[in-house]
Design a protein around this motif. Structure first.
Motif, PDB file in Angstrom:
ATOM      1  N   GLN A 100       0.804  -1.230   0.000  1.00  0.00           N
ATOM      2  CA  GLN A 100       0.000   0.000   0.000  1.00  0.00           C
ATOM      3  C   GLN A 100       0.833   1.275   0.000  1.00  0.00           C
ATOM      4  O   GLN A 100       0.276   2.373  -0.011  1.00  0.00           O
ATOM      5  CB  GLN A 100      -0.984   0.002   1.185  1.00  0.00           C
ATOM      6  CG  GLN A 100      -0.331  -0.081   2.548  1.00  0.00           C
ATOM      7  CD  GLN A 100      -0.103  -1.503   3.049  1.00  0.00           C
ATOM      8  OE1 GLN A 100       0.090  -2.416   2.254  1.00  0.00           O
ATOM      9  NE2 GLN A 100      -0.108  -1.694   4.355  1.00  0.00           N
ATOM     10  N   ASP A 101       2.167   1.172  -0.020  1.00  0.00           N
ATOM     11  CA  ASP A 101       3.031   2.351   0.038  1.00  0.00           C
ATOM     12  C   ASP A 101       3.120   3.138  -1.273  1.00  0.00           C
ATOM     13  O   ASP A 101       3.654   4.224  -1.292  1.00  0.00           O
ATOM     14  CB  ASP A 101       4.460   1.967   0.455  1.00  0.00           C
ATOM     15  CG  ASP A 101       4.578   1.691   1.937  1.00  0.00           C
ATOM     16  OD1 ASP A 101       3.614   1.976   2.683  1.00  0.00           O
ATOM     17  OD2 ASP A 101       5.644   1.188   2.342  1.00  0.00           O
ATOM     18  N   ASN A 102       2.621   2.583  -2.372  1.00  0.00           N
ATOM     19  CA  ASN A 102       2.742   3.218  -3.689  1.00  0.00           C
ATOM     20  C   ASN A 102       4.194   3.615  -3.974  1.00  0.00           C
ATOM     21  O   ASN A 102       4.493   4.699  -4.428  1.00  0.00           O
ATOM     22  CB  ASN A 102       1.811   4.431  -3.819  1.00  0.00           C
ATOM     23  CG  ASN A 102       1.687   4.882  -5.261  1.00  0.00           C
ATOM     24  OD1 ASN A 102       1.853   4.098  -6.182  1.00  0.00           O
ATOM     25  ND2 ASN A 102       1.409   6.160  -5.465  1.00  0.00           N
ATOM     26  N   SER A 103       5.093   2.699  -3.667  1.00  0.00           N
ATOM     27  CA  SER A 103       6.529   2.918  -3.800  1.00  0.00           C
ATOM     28  C   SER A 103       6.959   2.987  -5.267  1.00  0.00           C
ATOM     29  O   SER A 103       6.384   2.323  -6.128  1.00  0.00           O
ATOM     30  CB  SER A 103       7.254   1.764  -3.113  1.00  0.00           C
ATOM     31  OG  SER A 103       8.592   1.712  -3.509  1.00  0.00           O
ATOM     32  N   SER A 104       8.001   3.741  -5.522  1.00  0.00           N
ATOM     33  CA  SER A 104       8.526   3.847  -6.887  1.00  0.00           C
ATOM     34  C   SER A 104       9.241   2.574  -7.329  1.00  0.00           C
ATOM     35  O   SER A 104       9.447   2.363  -8.521  1.00  0.00           O
ATOM     36  CB  SER A 104       9.477   5.033  -6.988  1.00  0.00           C
ATOM     37  OG  SER A 104      10.598   4.829  -6.158  1.00  0.00           O
ATOM     38  N   ARG A 106       8.238  -0.702  -6.407  1.00  0.00           N
ATOM     39  CA  ARG A 106       7.364  -1.882  -6.473  1.00  0.00           C
ATOM     40  C   ARG A 106       6.788  -2.086  -7.867  1.00  0.00           C
ATOM     41  O   ARG A 106       6.322  -1.158  -8.503  1.00  0.00           O
ATOM     42  CB  ARG A 106       6.181  -1.746  -5.494  1.00  0.00           C
ATOM     43  CG  ARG A 106       6.486  -2.274  -4.117  1.00  0.00           C
ATOM     44  CD  ARG A 106       5.244  -2.266  -3.246  1.00  0.00           C
ATOM     45  NE  ARG A 106       4.352  -3.370  -3.539  1.00  0.00           N
ATOM     46  CZ  ARG A 106       4.527  -4.612  -3.114  1.00  0.00           C
ATOM     47  NH1 ARG A 106       5.562  -4.929  -2.371  1.00  0.00           N
ATOM     48  NH2 ARG A 106       3.667  -5.550  -3.424  1.00  0.00           N
ATOM     49  N   LYS A 109       5.538  -0.917 -11.312  1.00  0.00           N
ATOM     50  CA  LYS A 109       6.473   0.077 -11.853  1.00  0.00           C
ATOM     51  C   LYS A 109       7.723  -0.648 -12.365  1.00  0.00           C
ATOM     52  O   LYS A 109       8.121  -1.675 -11.828  1.00  0.00           O
ATOM     53  CB  LYS A 109       6.796   1.116 -10.791  1.00  0.00           C
ATOM     54  CG  LYS A 109       5.553   1.929 -10.444  1.00  0.00           C
ATOM     55  CD  LYS A 109       5.829   3.034  -9.493  1.00  0.00           C
ATOM     56  CE  LYS A 109       4.571   3.852  -9.301  1.00  0.00           C
ATOM     57  NZ  LYS A 109       4.192   3.999  -7.925  1.00  0.00           N
ATOM     58  N   SER A 135       1.096  -7.588 -12.296  1.00  0.00           N
ATOM     59  CA  SER A 135       2.080  -6.550 -11.960  1.00  0.00           C
ATOM     60  C   SER A 135       3.438  -6.853 -12.586  1.00  0.00           C
ATOM     61  O   SER A 135       4.156  -5.929 -12.990  1.00  0.00           O
ATOM     62  CB  SER A 135       2.202  -6.383 -10.441  1.00  0.00           C
ATOM     63  OG  SER A 135       2.581  -7.601  -9.833  1.00  0.00           O
TER      64      SER A 135
END
Length: 180
Positions: A100-104, A106, A109, A135
């Motif tokens: 759920q961190d919306n990391s660059s 992960r 991406k 994903s």
């Protein structure tokens, strides 16, 4: 000349996850190779493909394991691949952040693939990404690789983003090698 490569998701592609033996891979004792995965990687090694693992490891961010435990898992995985078939992984990239961190970094991406490509002089247009989740496919597509989605033998889902479909890593590698 830049190298060609195959970027592999880890869990569900190389090793078991959510199987009869293991739930999630949170320790080295949870590492079990999927049938044929070591041989498939060895075939890639023998055919001049660089082989990389790109894996989301949200279990670190969620507190289910530490980065030290992840290194132990990867050490065990590399040992098993070598013992079973003399297979070699050229490098491993992982993202430790929570889903759920919306990391660059992960997946979906493409950051891990692009960073490995820059680090190791990889031609992404001649490379492949193999994964068992959307994903993985989205990450490979955005990075500019061809993609293989691994499906269970009887699983049927509409093709949306993946270029190719396979029933296992070994099946995907056979198809890659037939393409030349």
């Amino acid at each position: 000349m830049a190298h060609k490569a195959v970027f592999l998701d880890r869990d569900g592609v190389i090793n078991e996850v959510q199987s009869g033996r293991v739930g999630f891979v949170n320790s080295a004792d949870d590492v079990y190779l999927l049938p044929g995965s070591a041989e498939a990687i060895k075939l890639l090694n023998a055919n001049d493909y660089k082989v990389y693992i790109v894996t989301n490891q949200g279990g670190i961010g969620l507190g289910f394991m530490s980065e030290v435990e992840l290194m132990q898992i990867h050490t065990r995985l590399l040992e098993l691949l070598n013992e079973e078939a003399g297979a070699r992984i050229d490098d491993i990239a992982y993202c430790p952040n929570k889903p759920q961190d919306n990391s660059s970094c992960r997946k979906p991406k493409p950051t891990m693939i692009i960073e490995l490509a820059h680090k190791h002089d990889i031609d992404l247009k001649r490379s492949f990404t193999i994964g068992d989740m959307r994903s993985d496919i989205a990450s490979g597509n955005e990075a500019g690789t061809s993609t293989f989605l691994i499906l269970e033998k009887d699983e049927v889902i509409p093709m949306i983003d993946e270029k190719y479909v396979a029933t296992s890593l070994k099946d995907a590698v056979k198809q890659i090698l037939q393409m030349g």
